[in-house]
Design a protein around this motif. Structure first.
Motif, PDB file in Angstrom:
ATOM      1  N   VAL A 152       0.768  -0.910   0.015  1.00 29.17           N
ATOM      2  CA  VAL A 152       0.012  -0.412   0.131  1.00 29.17           C
ATOM      3  C   VAL A 152       1.171   1.282   0.000  1.00 29.17           C
ATOM      4  N   TYR A 153       0.156   2.098  -1.052  1.00 30.65           N
ATOM      5  CA  TYR A 153       1.032   3.305  -0.686  1.00 30.65           C
ATOM      6  C   TYR A 153       0.445   4.563  -0.161  1.00 30.65           C
ATOM      7  N   SER A 154       1.296   5.657   0.421  1.00 31.75           N
ATOM      8  CA  SER A 154       0.312   6.539   0.642  1.00 31.75           C
ATOM      9  C   SER A 154       1.423   7.971   0.435  1.00 31.75           C
ATOM     10  N   ASP A 155       1.312   9.167   0.599  1.00 37.70           N
ATOM     11  CA  ASP A 155       2.255   9.636   0.032  1.00 37.70           C
ATOM     12  C   ASP A 155       1.867  10.657   1.745  1.00 37.70           C
ATOM     13  N   SER A 156       1.464  10.599   2.370  1.00 36.73           N
ATOM     14  CA  SER A 156       0.894  11.373   3.635  1.00 36.73           C
ATOM     15  C   SER A 156       1.973  10.767   4.629  1.00 36.73           C
ATOM     16  N   ARG A 157       3.489  11.563   5.375  1.00 35.74           N
ATOM     17  CA  ARG A 157       4.098  10.891   6.849  1.00 35.74           C
ATOM     18  C   ARG A 157       3.721  11.132   7.692  1.00 35.74           C
ATOM     19  N   THR A 158       1.598  11.441   7.634  1.00 36.64           N
ATOM     20  CA  THR A 158       1.221  11.943   9.135  1.00 36.64           C
ATOM     21  C   THR A 158       0.615  10.646   8.964  1.00 36.64           C
ATOM     22  N   ALA A 159      -0.591  10.180   8.044  1.00 40.17           N
ATOM     23  CA  ALA A 159      -0.981   9.121   8.497  1.00 40.17           C
ATOM     24  C   ALA A 159      -0.347   7.765   8.468  1.00 40.17           C
ATOM     25  N   LEU A 160       0.817   7.931   7.690  1.00 37.58           N
ATOM     26  CA  LEU A 160       1.938   6.394   8.173  1.00 37.58           C
ATOM     27  C   LEU A 160       2.334   6.772   9.462  1.00 37.58           C
ATOM     28  N   SER A 161       2.930   7.657  10.064  1.00 35.50           N
ATOM     29  CA  SER A 161       2.897   7.832  11.505  1.00 35.50           C
ATOM     30  C   SER A 161       1.932   7.452  12.339  1.00 35.50           C
ATOM     31  N   ASN A 199       1.069  -6.602   5.187  1.00 37.02           N
ATOM     32  CA  ASN A 199       1.184  -5.918   3.768  1.00 37.02           C
ATOM     33  C   ASN A 199       2.609  -5.238   4.046  1.00 37.02           C
ATOM     34  N   LYS A 200       3.727  -4.280   2.864  1.00 36.78           N
ATOM     35  CA  LYS A 200       4.063  -3.216   3.137  1.00 36.78           C
ATOM     36  C   LYS A 200       3.112  -1.811   3.377  1.00 36.78           C
ATOM     37  N   VAL A 201       3.186  -1.360   3.917  1.00 41.60           N
ATOM     38  CA  VAL A 201       2.446   0.223   3.895  1.00 41.60           C
ATOM     39  C   VAL A 201       3.812   1.039   3.777  1.00 41.60           C
ATOM     40  N   LEU A 202       3.823   1.638   2.786  1.00 41.25           N
ATOM     41  CA  LEU A 202       5.609   2.626   2.051  1.00 41.25           C
ATOM     42  C   LEU A 202       4.894   3.919   1.937  1.00 41.25           C
ATOM     43  N   LYS A 203       5.504   4.804   1.506  1.00 43.28           N
ATOM     44  CA  LYS A 203       5.400   6.416   1.167  1.00 43.28           C
ATOM     45  C   LYS A 203       6.169   6.734  -0.089  1.00 43.28           C
TER      46      LYS A 203
END
Length: 219
Positions: A152-161, A199-203
């Motif tokens: 899964v990819y997200s461009d949000s550092r806040t969401a991943l934190s 799953n890997k969740v990546l920036k």
């Protein structure tokens, strides 16, 4: 001293090689399917611009290297599977907002094809960060239901934190207008605390790869 970078824009408002990230952003913001990437030197950037985006975009760090025969002469190394490359066997998620706070919608797409796999919204009143967090958890739940270990990819550092902490840290007030976004957030937090996933969740590396595939184009 930080190293200088040069930015190639192949598809944008104006194509070319730019000396600053700000100049690059001006050419690509709001452009659907913009193609751009950073390089460590102007010579590498000039060469990449001439070769075209298909040889470089979405491939992580530049693989062009100087030869010993002199300036302006380049060769390509064989492509490698490395952390800087896009994992196309993945889902990309992103959020669209009208104000922050404001109405929120989000979607998850197949990173390879752009096919929309899920779409939610508009949620009446929320924030970009809450929407990004919910979207990531939605993707994880969607993949678990299908028995899939896709990235899964997200461009949000806040969401991943927040994902790592299994808890959000938002200052959005809880009231009638934000009840829906908070209900979804609470549900997402509960899911994280009661489920595991492989799953890997990546920036998503926007600077190297361009806008995330689920982008709403509202920059």
């Amino acid at each position: 001293m930080a190293k200088s970078k040069y930015y190639v824009v192949w598809v944008g408002k104006q194509a070319g090689v730019f000396a600053t990230w700000k100049e690059c952003q001006e050419q690509v913001n709001g452009v659907q399917d913009a193609k751009y990437k950073s390089f460590e030197s102007k010579a590498l950037a000039d060469a990449a611009f001439k070769e075209g985006w298909r040889s470089h975009w979405g491939r992580g760090k530049s693989t062009a290297t100087s030869t010993s025969s002199g300036a302006g002469s380049f060769k390509k190394t064989a492509p490698k599977q490395e952390a800087g490359e896009i994992d196309y066997d993945s889902i990309s998620v992103d959020v669209g907002t009208r104000g922050n706070p404001g109405p929120v919608e989000y979607k998850g797409v197949d990173t390879q094809t752009g096919e929309i796999l899920f779409y939610v919204g508009p949620i009446p009143n929320g924030t970009n960060n809450l929407g990004e967090f919910i979207a990531v958890v939605h993707a994880l739940a969607y993949l678990k239901q299908k028995g899939s270990a896709r990235t899964v990819y997200s461009d949000s550092r806040t969401a991943l934190s927040w994902l790592r902490n299994k808890k959000v840290a938002s200052t959005l007030v809880r009231d009638a207008s934000t009840a829906k976004i908070w209900a979804l957030t609470d549900e997402a937090e509960k899911w994280l605390k009661t489920n595991t996933y492989p799953n890997k969740v990546l920036k998503w590396n926007t600077e190297e790869w361009g806008e995330i595939k689920a982008d709403f184009g509202r920059k």
